[in-house]
Design an enzyme around this catalytic site. Structure first.
Site, PDB file in Angstrom:
ATOM      1  N   LYS A  47       0.851  -1.203  -0.077  1.00  0.00           N
ATOM      2  CA  LYS A  47      -0.063  -0.008  -0.073  1.00  0.00           C
ATOM      3  C   LYS A  47       0.765   1.327  -0.124  1.00  0.00           C
ATOM      4  O   LYS A  47       1.386   1.779   0.982  1.00  0.00           O
ATOM      5  CB  LYS A  47      -0.817   0.248   1.194  1.00  0.00           C
ATOM      6  CG  LYS A  47      -2.031   1.077   1.001  1.00  0.00           C
ATOM      7  CD  LYS A  47      -2.478   1.631   2.464  1.00  0.00           C
ATOM      8  CE  LYS A  47      -1.822   2.890   2.751  1.00  0.00           C
ATOM      9  NZ  LYS A  47      -1.768   3.929   1.873  1.00  0.00           N
ATOM     10  N   GLU A  59       8.934   1.585  11.399  1.00  0.00           N
ATOM     11  CA  GLU A  59       9.729   2.544  11.209  1.00  0.00           C
ATOM     12  C   GLU A  59       9.243   3.652  11.746  1.00  0.00           C
ATOM     13  O   GLU A  59       8.549   4.198  10.594  1.00  0.00           O
ATOM     14  CB  GLU A  59      10.777   2.333   9.962  1.00  0.00           C
ATOM     15  CG  GLU A  59      12.039   3.130   9.968  1.00  0.00           C
ATOM     16  CD  GLU A  59      11.910   4.510   9.233  1.00  0.00           C
ATOM     17  OE1 GLU A  59      11.850   5.703  10.155  1.00  0.00           O
ATOM     18  OE2 GLU A  59      11.827   4.686   8.128  1.00  0.00           O
ATOM     19  N   CYS A  92      12.205  11.170   8.266  1.00  0.00           N
ATOM     20  CA  CYS A  92      12.229  10.755   9.947  1.00  0.00           C
ATOM     21  C   CYS A  92      13.528  10.759  10.664  1.00  0.00           C
ATOM     22  O   CYS A  92      13.614  11.080  11.678  1.00  0.00           O
ATOM     23  CB  CYS A  92      11.877   9.289   9.963  1.00  0.00           C
ATOM     24  SG  CYS A  92      12.726   8.197   8.786  1.00  0.00           S
ATOM     25  N   GLU A 145       7.944  16.343  16.178  1.00  0.00           N
ATOM     26  CA  GLU A 145       8.264  16.106  14.734  1.00  0.00           C
ATOM     27  C   GLU A 145       7.643  17.025  13.876  1.00  0.00           C
ATOM     28  O   GLU A 145       6.412  16.770  13.725  1.00  0.00           O
ATOM     29  CB  GLU A 145       8.408  14.798  14.318  1.00  0.00           C
ATOM     30  CG  GLU A 145       8.789  14.427  13.061  1.00  0.00           C
ATOM     31  CD  GLU A 145       8.676  12.826  12.510  1.00  0.00           C
ATOM     32  OE1 GLU A 145       9.686  12.466  11.869  1.00  0.00           O
ATOM     33  OE2 GLU A 145       7.497  12.234  12.972  1.00  0.00           O
TER      34      GLU A 145
END
Length: 510
Positions: free
Chosen positions: A196, A272, A308, A405
């Site tokens: 996906k 992750e 990230c 973040e």
């Protein structure tokens, strides 16, 4: 742009035309949604803010069909039915086809994601090719071991079997690269896949399905179902027919996936997730180089900080703070943000209006909470979701720009005294633990500090450089499991212990 059923012909800025399939790729064919309930996903070029095409969005029923196709392939043409040499041959052939079409894929990636063409081509896709070839080499090296228990009566050995059907959910920041990190080890060991891709960036994943066909993969081995995360991602995570889910994305979504996996069939999960990575600059560092790496660390990937591992918190030793900050500002001003198809461009736009508004929300929050903007922090006029590098100083630990973040080119710069322990404590003061960096010319200090930093990857006198043969993953709330390297193979295999008795007799009754 001309469109026909389940395909679109796109005109690229270079004048080239490329045809992409826009249907779901299930059981070796591009198909419409099975129940007619699909919601077309608009694909937007973040440089022009225009819709370039639409693709079919998968429904829950489509996910069921893709999982069934993957299961059938696993039990018939793939899994233990495909020899390691065959798996290696197909991976190498796949890599060759990607290399053949490298420029076209780079341009398609750029139009879809805003990533500068030269970096899509020379970094992401080049690394993808290398990743497939690296894992092709492992296809015949998935080995168990013999274990001595009693050589006179018993033989014990272990086997590493492919885990089965894998749901793989990838993000929009590295559409091709994240695809390869998940697909390559899974195919190498014999797993089948339901992929996906992000609803924002499915075009290259669909193009790669065409190449998978050309490479000769049996139907059902690789399936691709673009959809919203709330539909496709949720369905894969909770599906009883999926044996493993691999996800790259936010920590919030990672928690939902882990919960769904636990509540369904306790499928294996690797995650992750996010990061708020620190970058420590000690007084013995090469300051010019450290400034290069610090700006690289916050602008990497589209050179817009959508990474990230972005080094979004830089802490500088007080004795060199003023000089280093001057260098940072100079380097940030030299950074060229513009047209992704211009070979001189270092940074393109962020992915979407949603992400653009999110990043600017953090910039405004930093201003409101009292941080000082040294460079950036002003919106551009005109089209494109552009955010120029923004550097804040006078930061405090409880500021949103320090704690959360951002996923954009926003750098928070602080200082620490001569105490090494204080620098380490500041760096580790986060719920994340994906990556960290430090710059120092003191070898003993490099070893001491790297050993204390709570992160899955620590860079010394460099930043954001990864290798296919080195494991990658996080501490704390930055994830579970590892990608890349030999370690990734264990994420797609399950260990079986076989006890073979050839001499002992069981007396009966007991």
């Amino acid at each position: 742009m001309s469109i026909k059923a389940l395909s679109a012909t796109l005109s690229l800025p270079t004048g080239k035309k490329v045809t992409v399939q826009t249907g779901l790729y299930i059981n070796g064919k591009f198909v419409p949604s099975a129940d007619g309930a699909e919601k077309d996903l608009p694909i937007i070029n973040p440089f022009t803010e225009e819709i370039i095409t639409t693709v079919v969005g998968a429904s829950v029923k489509d996910i069921d069909l893709a999982v069934a196709a993957a299961r059938k392939a696993f039990q018939t043409t793939w899994g233990k039915n495909a020899a390691p040499t065959e798996r290696a041959k197909l991976l190498n052939r796949f890599a060759d086809l990607i290399e053949r079409d490298q420029q076209e894929l780079a341009e398609l990636e750029s139009v879809n994601s805003g990533k500068p063409v030269r970096f899509a081509r020379d970094s992401d896709i080049a690394d993808t090719i290398a990743c497939l070839r690296y894992y092709a080499g492992f296809a015949d090296k998935v080995q168990g071991k013999t274990i001595e228990v009693n050589d006179k009566s018993k033989f014990v050995f272990t086997k590493h079997d492919p885990i089965g059907v894998c749901g793989q959910i990838i993000p929009w920041n590295y559409p091709i690269n994240m695809w390869s990190w998940k697909v390559a080890p899974a195919l190498a060991v014999g797993c089948t896949i339901v992929m996906k891709p992000s609803e924002n960036t499915p075009l290259t994943a669909l193009k790669l399905c065409e190449l998978a066909q050309e490479a000769g993969y049996p139907a059902g081995v690789l399936n691709c179902v673009p959809s919203l995360g709330s539909i496709g991602g949720a369905a894969l995570s909770s599906h009883p027919g999926v044996d493993k889910v691999a996800f790259t994305g936010s920590t919030i979504t990672g928690r939902k996936i882990l919960e769904a996996a636990a509540k369904s069939n306790l499928k294996k999960v690797s995650l992750e997730l996010g990061g708020k990575s620190p970058h420590l600059i000690f007084e013995s560092a090469d300051l010019e180089q450290a400034a290069h790496w610090a700006i690289f660390g916050i602008t990497w990937n589209r050179r817009a900080g959508q990474d990230c591992t972005a080094g979004s918190r830089v802490y500088v030793q007080a004795s060199i703070y003023d000089r280093f900050v001057q260098l940072l500002v100079k380097k940030a001003k030299e950074f060229v943000v513009g047209d992704p198809f211009d070979e001189k461009t270092a940074g393109g736009p962020v992915i979407s209006k949603l992400q653009y508004d999110r990043v600017w929300g953090y910039i405004e929050s930093g201003k409101k909470e009292g941080a000082t903007v040294l460079v950036g922090g002003e919106k551009r006029q005109g089209k494109g979701y552009f955010v120029d590098p923004c550097i804040f100083t006078d930061i405090k630990p409880d500021m949103k720009i320090v704690k959360e973040e951002i996923f954009g080119p926003v750098l928070a710069v602080g200082k620490f005294t001569t105490e090494e322990a204080r620098a380490i404590a500041i760096a580790n003061d986060t719920t994340y633990g994906l990556a960290a960096g430090l710059h120092s010319s003191d070898a003993a200090q490099c070893l001491r500090v790297s050993g204390e930093l709570q992160a899955g990857t620590v860079w010394i006198n460099t930043y954001n450089i990864l290798h296919n043969n080195v494991p990658f993953g996080g501490y704390k709330q930055s994830g579970i499991g590892r990608e890349l390297g030999e370690y990734a193979l264990s994420e797609y295999t399950t260990v079986k212990a076989v006890h073979w008795n050839f001499a002992d007799k069981l007396e009966w009754p007991l």
